[in-house]
Design a protein around this motif. Sequence first.
Motif, PDB file in Angstrom:
ATOM      1  N   MET A   1       0.818  -1.193   0.000  1.00  9.17           N
ATOM      2  CA  MET A   1       0.000   0.000   0.000  1.00  9.17           C
ATOM      3  C   MET A   1       0.860   1.255   0.000  1.00  9.17           C
ATOM      4  N   ARG A   2       2.069   1.207   0.525  1.00  4.94           N
ATOM      5  CA  ARG A   2       2.873   2.422   0.571  1.00  4.94           C
ATOM      6  C   ARG A   2       3.224   2.899  -0.821  1.00  4.94           C
ATOM      7  N   CYS A   3       3.272   1.995  -1.798  1.00  5.83           N
ATOM      8  CA  CYS A   3       3.570   2.394  -3.177  1.00  5.83           C
ATOM      9  C   CYS A   3       2.381   3.091  -3.825  1.00  5.83           C
ATOM     10  N   LEU A   4       1.187   2.793  -3.365  1.00  6.22           N
ATOM     11  CA  LEU A   4      -0.010   3.403  -3.945  1.00  6.22           C
ATOM     12  C   LEU A   4      -0.252   4.799  -3.395  1.00  6.22           C
ATOM     13  N   LYS A   5       0.307   5.122  -2.249  1.00  8.85           N
ATOM     14  CA  LYS A   5       0.034   6.398  -1.600  1.00  8.85           C
ATOM     15  C   LYS A   5       0.505   7.624  -2.361  1.00  8.85           C
ATOM     16  N   PRO A   6       1.617   7.593  -3.102  1.00  8.12           N
ATOM     17  CA  PRO A   6       1.988   8.807  -3.831  1.00  8.12           C
ATOM     18  C   PRO A   6       0.924   9.271  -4.827  1.00  8.12           C
ATOM     19  N   MET A   7       0.042   8.385  -5.248  1.00  5.77           N
ATOM     20  CA  MET A   7      -1.031   8.769  -6.164  1.00  5.77           C
ATOM     21  C   MET A   7      -2.220   9.354  -5.411  1.00  5.77           C
ATOM     22  N   GLY A   8      -2.104   9.455  -4.145  1.00  7.48           N
ATOM     23  CA  GLY A   8      -3.186   9.958  -3.314  1.00  7.48           C
ATOM     24  C   GLY A   8      -3.148   9.214  -1.999  1.00  7.48           C
ATOM     25  N   GLU A   9      -3.305   9.920  -0.920  1.00  4.91           N
ATOM     26  CA  GLU A   9      -3.191   9.292   0.395  1.00  4.91           C
ATOM     27  C   GLU A   9      -4.307   8.299   0.673  1.00  4.91           C
ATOM     28  N   ARG A  10      -5.457   8.507   0.059  1.00  4.19           N
ATOM     29  CA  ARG A  10      -6.597   7.657   0.375  1.00  4.19           C
ATOM     30  C   ARG A  10      -7.202   7.046  -0.882  1.00  4.19           C
ATOM     31  N   ILE A  11      -7.916   5.981  -0.652  1.00  9.28           N
ATOM     32  CA  ILE A  11      -8.785   5.436  -1.691  1.00  9.28           C
ATOM     33  C   ILE A  11     -10.081   6.224  -1.578  1.00  9.28           C
ATOM     34  N   MET A  12     -10.506   6.835  -2.669  1.00 14.99           N
ATOM     35  CA  MET A  12     -11.639   7.749  -2.619  1.00 14.99           C
ATOM     36  C   MET A  12     -12.992   7.042  -2.605  1.00 14.99           C
ATOM     37  N   ALA A  13     -13.082   5.861  -3.215  1.00 11.85           N
ATOM     38  CA  ALA A  13     -14.356   5.150  -3.313  1.00 11.85           C
ATOM     39  C   ALA A  13     -14.793   4.628  -1.952  1.00 11.85           C
ATOM     40  N   ARG A  14     -16.086   4.567  -1.753  1.00 10.76           N
ATOM     41  CA  ARG A  14     -16.620   4.053  -0.486  1.00 10.76           C
ATOM     42  C   ARG A  14     -17.107   2.614  -0.605  1.00 10.76           C
ATOM     43  N   ASP A  15     -17.587   2.242  -1.756  1.00 11.52           N
ATOM     44  CA  ASP A  15     -18.098   0.899  -1.992  1.00 11.52           C
ATOM     45  C   ASP A  15     -16.919  -0.046  -2.233  1.00 11.52           C
ATOM     46  N   PHE A  16     -17.002  -1.275  -1.702  1.00 10.42           N
ATOM     47  CA  PHE A  16     -15.881  -2.212  -1.812  1.00 10.42           C
ATOM     48  C   PHE A  16     -15.536  -2.518  -3.266  1.00 10.42           C
TER      49      PHE A  16
END
Length: 45
Positions: A1-16
């Motif tokens: 997950m640390r590699c995905l964070k530079p594209m944005g700190e959070r996952i914006m979607a709420r639905d799984f």
Amino acid sequence: MRCLKPMGERIMARDFDRQDAEVRIRIAFMNRYTSLGTPETVRMR
């Protein structure tokens, strides 16, 4: 997950299902950039 964070700190979607799609898109994006930066190895004779 640390590699995905530079594209944005959070996952914006709420639905799984949408979270799953968002993460897959981010991973595809990262894989594309990695492939562009990886040198091609050519065997010399």
